[in-house]
Design a protein around this motif. Structure first.
Motif, PDB file in Angstrom:
ATOM      1  N   GLY A 155       0.790  -1.224   0.000  1.00  0.00           N
ATOM      2  CA  GLY A 155       0.000   0.000   0.000  1.00  0.00           C
ATOM      3  C   GLY A 155       0.820   1.270   0.000  1.00  0.00           C
ATOM      4  N   TYR A 156       2.156   1.133   0.046  1.00  0.00           N
ATOM      5  CA  TYR A 156       3.017   2.312   0.152  1.00  0.00           C
ATOM      6  C   TYR A 156       3.984   2.469  -1.015  1.00  0.00           C
ATOM      7  CZ  TYR A 156       1.286   2.502   4.926  1.00  0.00           C
ATOM      8  OH  TYR A 156       0.471   2.571   6.039  1.00  0.00           O
ATOM      9  N   THR A 161      -0.439   1.567  -4.621  1.00  0.00           N
ATOM     10  CA  THR A 161      -1.101   2.739  -4.047  1.00  0.00           C
ATOM     11  C   THR A 161      -2.613   2.571  -3.951  1.00  0.00           C
ATOM     12  OG1 THR A 161      -1.078   3.742  -6.250  1.00  0.00           O
ATOM     13  CG2 THR A 161       0.652   4.415  -4.715  1.00  0.00           C
ATOM     14  N   LYS A 164      -4.914  -0.918   0.433  1.00  0.00           N
ATOM     15  CA  LYS A 164      -4.865  -0.346   1.778  1.00  0.00           C
ATOM     16  C   LYS A 164      -4.442  -1.401   2.790  1.00  0.00           C
ATOM     17  CE  LYS A 164      -7.664   2.114   5.215  1.00  0.00           C
ATOM     18  NZ  LYS A 164      -9.010   2.661   5.549  1.00  0.00           N
ATOM     19  N   GLY A 189      -0.583  -0.896   9.162  1.00  0.00           N
ATOM     20  CA  GLY A 189      -2.023  -0.719   9.266  1.00  0.00           C
ATOM     21  C   GLY A 189      -2.723  -1.434  10.387  1.00  0.00           C
TER      22      GLY A 189
END
Length: 230
Positions: A155-156, A161, A164, A189
């Motif tokens: 997610g980074y 992108t 999540k 997360g």
């Protein structure tokens, strides 16, 4: 001496970090938060920068430390322990495990991940944690010799992108296809103890939790934004 795998299985590693400019980003504060985490049952801590690693090593000499160094360069998006200088500094500061970006992205100065992994293992005898974003990169990191694989960058990265964290869909695939002796960590997360348990149920050997425990700056800002938007 790195603890036996059985001692780490099902464990919590607390990421004790603070952003640039935060009053929390002081050696004594980081070391105090690390000690509090360890005193309350964390099996280890994940620390950023040689200074913080050294501070915690002095205060908690027996702690399991996963170390990294975030540095940015204009020619690359890779910033988690991107090169040999950073690897050496993290190791010299007292880390037991070196965490590094193990994605397929171009590294600063054209450094090659395979060469960095081989050199870290051969010259330092280091255990490496591969911070990855995908199944392919996780498998590649293990094949290169990284003994730990974490979902840290899910997610980074530019390729993920739209995703999540936590990496719920990635963990089972990694567990199924990684070598059995690769230590799989869910990082990124996780916001509750229930989610930590869910990560374990999906196949993670251990979890890393940061912001939800030690992220005072980010947590307070999130509460403020929510209240202002009411």
């Amino acid at each position: 001496m790195l603890p036996e795998r059985a001692q780490l299985q099902g464990g919590l590693i607390v990421s004790v970090q603070a952003p640039e400019g935060s009053p929390m980003r002081q050696n004594e504060v980081i070391a105090a938060m690390a000690e509090a985490s360890l005193n309350n049952g964390a099996v280890g801590v994940r620390l950023e920068s040689p200074e913080h690693i050294g501070a915690v090593r002095r205060r908690c000499p027996d702690a399991l430390i996963v170390g990294l160094w975030k540095r940015t360069f204009p020619d690359s998006p890779v910033y988690i322990t991107p090169g040999w200088e950073e690897i050496q500094a993290v190791w010299a500061a007292g880390a037991d495990v070196i965490a590094l970006d193990a994605t397929e992205r171009v590294r600063p100065d054209g450094a090659v991940l395979a060469e960095l992994v081989q050199r870290a293992r051969t010259d330092l005898g280091a255990v490496l944690m591969a911070d990855v974003d995908s199944l392919a990169n996780g498998l590649q990191a293990a094949a290169l010799g990284c003994q730990w694989v974490g979902t840290t960058l899910f997610g980074y990265t530019e390729a993920t992108t739209a995703l999540k964290p936590p990496a719920w869909e990635l963990i089972p695939h990694l567990r199924r296809e990684l070598p059995a002796d690769t230590f799989l960590i869910c990082e990124g997360g996780l916001a509750s103890s229930e989610q930590a348990v869910q990560a374990r149920s999906l196949g993670a050997d251990a979890v890393v939790v940061g912001t939800a425990i030690t992220g005072v700056d980010l947590q307070v800002a999130a509460y403020r934004r929510a209240l202002e938007a009411f």
